[in-house]
Design an enzyme around this catalytic site. Sequence first.
Site, mmCIF file in Angstrom:
data_model
loop_
_atom_site.group_PDB
_atom_site.id
_atom_site.type_symbol
_atom_site.label_atom_id
_atom_site.label_comp_id
_atom_site.label_asym_id
_atom_site.label_seq_id
_atom_site.Cartn_x
_atom_site.Cartn_y
_atom_site.Cartn_z
ATOM 1 N N ASP A 66 -7.968 7.435 -4.135
ATOM 2 C CA ASP A 66 -8.792 8.611 -3.389
ATOM 3 C C ASP A 66 -8.252 8.864 -2.106
ATOM 4 O O ASP A 66 -7.841 8.018 -1.536
ATOM 5 C CB ASP A 66 -10.115 7.724 -3.061
ATOM 6 N N GLU A 109 -5.220 11.738 -5.106
ATOM 7 C CA GLU A 109 -6.208 13.084 -4.798
ATOM 8 C C GLU A 109 -5.587 13.532 -3.866
ATOM 9 O O GLU A 109 -5.779 12.852 -2.682
ATOM 10 C CB GLU A 109 -7.505 12.362 -4.850
ATOM 11 N N HIS A 117 -4.521 11.446 2.822
ATOM 12 C CA HIS A 117 -4.571 10.702 4.088
ATOM 13 C C HIS A 117 -4.094 9.355 4.335
ATOM 14 O O HIS A 117 -3.965 8.938 5.448
ATOM 15 C CB HIS A 117 -6.187 10.659 4.376
ATOM 16 N N ASP A 122 -10.202 4.246 9.333
ATOM 17 C CA ASP A 122 -9.061 4.512 8.851
ATOM 18 C C ASP A 122 -7.879 3.427 8.735
ATOM 19 O O ASP A 122 -7.496 2.853 9.959
ATOM 20 C CB ASP A 122 -8.270 5.804 9.614
HETATM 21 C C1 ARE Z 1 -20.664 11.013 3.808
HETATM 22 C C2 ARE Z 1 -21.096 11.841 4.527
HETATM 23 C C3 ARE Z 1 -20.643 12.457 5.990
HETATM 24 C C4 ARE Z 1 -20.321 11.024 6.745
HETATM 25 C C5 ARE Z 1 -19.729 9.971 6.144
HETATM 26 C C6 ARE Z 1 -19.715 8.675 6.768
HETATM 27 O O1 ARE Z 1 -21.585 13.253 3.927
HETATM 28 O O2 ARE Z 1 -21.105 13.200 6.805
HETATM 29 O O3 ARE Z 1 -19.671 11.114 7.942
HETATM 30 O O4 ARE Z 1 -20.398 9.791 4.842
HETATM 31 O O5 ARE Z 1 -20.776 8.042 6.693
HETATM 32 C C7 ARE Z 1 -17.309 11.589 -0.308
HETATM 33 C C8 ARE Z 1 -18.142 12.766 0.184
HETATM 34 C C9 ARE Z 1 -18.487 12.706 1.493
HETATM 35 C C10 ARE Z 1 -18.945 11.267 1.931
HETATM 36 C C11 ARE Z 1 -17.865 10.047 1.800
HETATM 37 C C12 ARE Z 1 -18.449 8.663 2.319
HETATM 38 O O6 ARE Z 1 -17.878 13.778 -0.427
HETATM 39 O O7 ARE Z 1 -19.536 13.466 1.911
HETATM 40 O O8 ARE Z 1 -19.234 11.268 3.497
HETATM 41 O O9 ARE Z 1 -17.854 9.969 0.609
HETATM 42 O O10 ARE Z 1 -19.380 8.508 1.696
HETATM 43 C C13 ARE Z 1 -11.176 16.123 2.130
HETATM 44 C C14 ARE Z 1 -9.983 15.126 1.705
HETATM 45 C C15 ARE Z 1 -10.395 14.637 0.108
HETATM 46 C C16 ARE Z 1 -11.980 14.179 0.028
HETATM 47 C C17 ARE Z 1 -12.891 15.512 0.457
HETATM 48 C C18 ARE Z 1 -14.120 15.195 0.397
HETATM 49 O O11 ARE Z 1 -8.639 15.423 1.506
HETATM 50 O O12 ARE Z 1 -9.717 13.238 -0.011
HETATM 51 O O13 ARE Z 1 -12.552 15.829 1.803
HETATM 52 N N1 ARE Z 1 -12.120 13.754 -1.448
HETATM 53 C C19 ARE Z 1 -12.356 12.408 -1.709
HETATM 54 C C20 ARE Z 1 -13.635 11.902 -2.393
HETATM 55 C C21 ARE Z 1 -15.008 12.294 -2.013
HETATM 56 C C22 ARE Z 1 -15.230 11.273 -0.843
HETATM 57 C C23 ARE Z 1 -13.735 10.899 -0.081
HETATM 58 C C24 ARE Z 1 -12.660 11.345 -0.503
HETATM 59 C C25 ARE Z 1 -14.018 9.760 0.868
HETATM 60 O O14 ARE Z 1 -13.289 12.774 -3.830
HETATM 61 O O15 ARE Z 1 -15.986 12.451 -3.049
HETATM 62 O O16 ARE Z 1 -16.124 11.662 -0.189
HETATM 63 O O17 ARE Z 1 -13.709 8.701 0.311
HETATM 64 C C26 ARE Z 1 -9.900 21.195 2.930
HETATM 65 C C27 ARE Z 1 -8.731 19.991 2.803
HETATM 66 C C28 ARE Z 1 -9.300 18.939 1.877
HETATM 67 C C29 ARE Z 1 -10.591 18.265 2.445
HETATM 68 C C30 ARE Z 1 -11.539 19.461 2.152
HETATM 69 C C31 ARE Z 1 -12.879 19.119 2.417
HETATM 70 O O18 ARE Z 1 -9.929 21.568 1.504
HETATM 71 O O19 ARE Z 1 -7.552 20.654 2.426
HETATM 72 O O20 ARE Z 1 -7.978 18.007 2.113
HETATM 73 O O21 ARE Z 1 -10.731 17.320 1.486
HETATM 74 O O22 ARE Z 1 -11.177 20.571 2.977
HETATM 75 O O23 ARE Z 1 -13.101 18.797 3.802
HETATM 76 CA CA CA Z 2 -5.274 7.514 6.744
#
Ligand code: ARE
Ligand code: CA
Length: 483
Positions: A214, A240, A218, A184
């Site tokens: 993205d 997002e 956070h 982070d």
């Molecule tokens: C992957 C593996 C993990 C591993 C990580 C690091 O799955 O197990 O720990 O890698 O090695 C995407 C995938 C993830 C992936 C990540 C990095 O979805 O699976 O992790 O890439 O490769 C929250 C956030 C929101 C986020 C979602 C997914 O608030 O911003 O989680 N969305 C964006 C993108 C994703 C992306 C990321 C962020 C990271 O659109 O595609 O992840 O860059 C509640 C909360 C939400 C929360 C949600 C899910 O609803 O209110 O805020 O969203 O739960 O936890």
């Molecule tokens: Ca942060």
Amino acid sequence: MQFQSNFRTYHSRVIALFAAAMLFIAVAACGPGNERPDSDVGIQMFQWNWDSIAAECPTLADNGISWVLTSPIVEHVQGDQWWTSYQPVSYKIDSKLGNREQFAAMVSTCNDAGVEIIADAVINHMSGMSDGGTGVAGSEFEHRNYPGIYGPDDFHTCGTSNDDIVNYNDRSEVQNCELVNLADLKTESETVQATIVAHLEDLLDLGVAGFRIDAAKHIPAQDVEAIVSALPQDTRIIGEVIRAAGEPIQPEEYTNAGGVFEFSWGRDMKSLQAGTTLSTFFKAGTTSQYLPSESAYTFVENHDTERGDSTMNYQSPNYELFTALMLASPYGTPVLYSGYAFSDRDAGAALKADGEHVANAECVDREFMDGAWTCQQRWPGIVNMVQWRIDAADTPIVQEWSEGDGLAFARDGAAFIAVNRGIEPLTGTWQTTLEQGKYCDGGAGTVIAGDCNEPTITVDQDGTVAATIPSHGFLAVSNSTKS
Ligand code: ARE
Ligand code: CA
């Protein structure tokens, strides 16, 4: 008498001149490959590589789509999964989707066609690899050390187990701990902000028009604002921020920095696909669970939600119908979606023979075998609804009607839509506000693309239209589909 007829001649000359001038302006505005006037409609082209987006841009322009949201563009960790794209390890434009040269060529091809590029910017974090590694362009890194870009002092540690976010009800945890182990960044630090700004400026120099931020939830809103304020004022920003009731951080906090995705839209559309009383569609966008329209970006699915169950996806029977309703609604800025079929959540897009780069996208059929590109930007009903939206312009919704599985409304004097979410055909007569005449049906499944050669719909003198709408289908007519 003489004066009157002279005046008439003069008057009609003025009108003719004015019409000629307007025609000239219209023709000048529609350069080659951009036969339709611009809409506000964008499309997320998930995991499309740069060469494939470039090849598709003239078609997008012809279909009235104005901008493309790409997947993340910088060097990332190695691996077969799609989500490696979301783990940056350097700001080199060299990823499984293409290199810098290919990216620059795509931006210029698309811009020439009249389509803007919005890049997915991953700026909250770097990789989630605890043991570090080597990125796809050869950069070596440790979890909290990216030589030449960020050192250990540029990252948060936060004291939770594994430094991860555990409790979304704790603002500080959500913003200063690691989202699924992703290192982070101290986005509050001036040097970190300067590095991010330089990276985004590099992309703007290549011609991109804006960014999806993205994981914006956070990053404290004030940090996003500080970064965005260093960029040109007309940079399009889409944060997002996933709306979740009760959480301390809400999308509304981020509207000073730009637009924000409104997750309520896709979720409400999902609940409306069956069961929920259809007339509640008319409330979408008006409750406290919605951003003001000018800040909101709407979607029926995105790459996360199609893998979860919070929205519909390309396989849902009513998907095209609710995409049509999104385009028909004056609320928000609609974002279409185009990705690939999957049955495994983690499965990445098909690779080229080199085993490293994503294969070129091809639009073949709508069979949806695993890995097939879904190509919604070419589905006739969706293409036609973009034109419908252009015709509707800023006219208000009138003639609201809903009964059982049917819903209909007009955009005053410009357009009319009636949908059938049910499994039986729906026969009815509806009041439109269109002129009497014959129209082509934008929902009927044949591409119209501006030419209405087979008008099947009649608007009577009293403005009514009688039709039978197939199961999961819709009827869509608008001024430009009049024959
Ligand atoms: C992957 C593996 C993990 C591993 C990580 C690091 O799955 O197990 O720990 O890698 O090695 C995407 C995938 C993830 C992936 C990540 C990095 O979805 O699976 O992790 O890439 O490769 C929250 C956030 C929101 C986020 C979602 C997914 O608030 O911003 O989680 N969305 C964006 C993108 C994703 C992306 C990321 C962020 C990271 O659109 O595609 O992840 O860059 C509640 C909360 C939400 C929360 C949600 C899910 O609803 O209110 O805020 O969203 O739960 O936890
Ligand atoms: Ca942060």
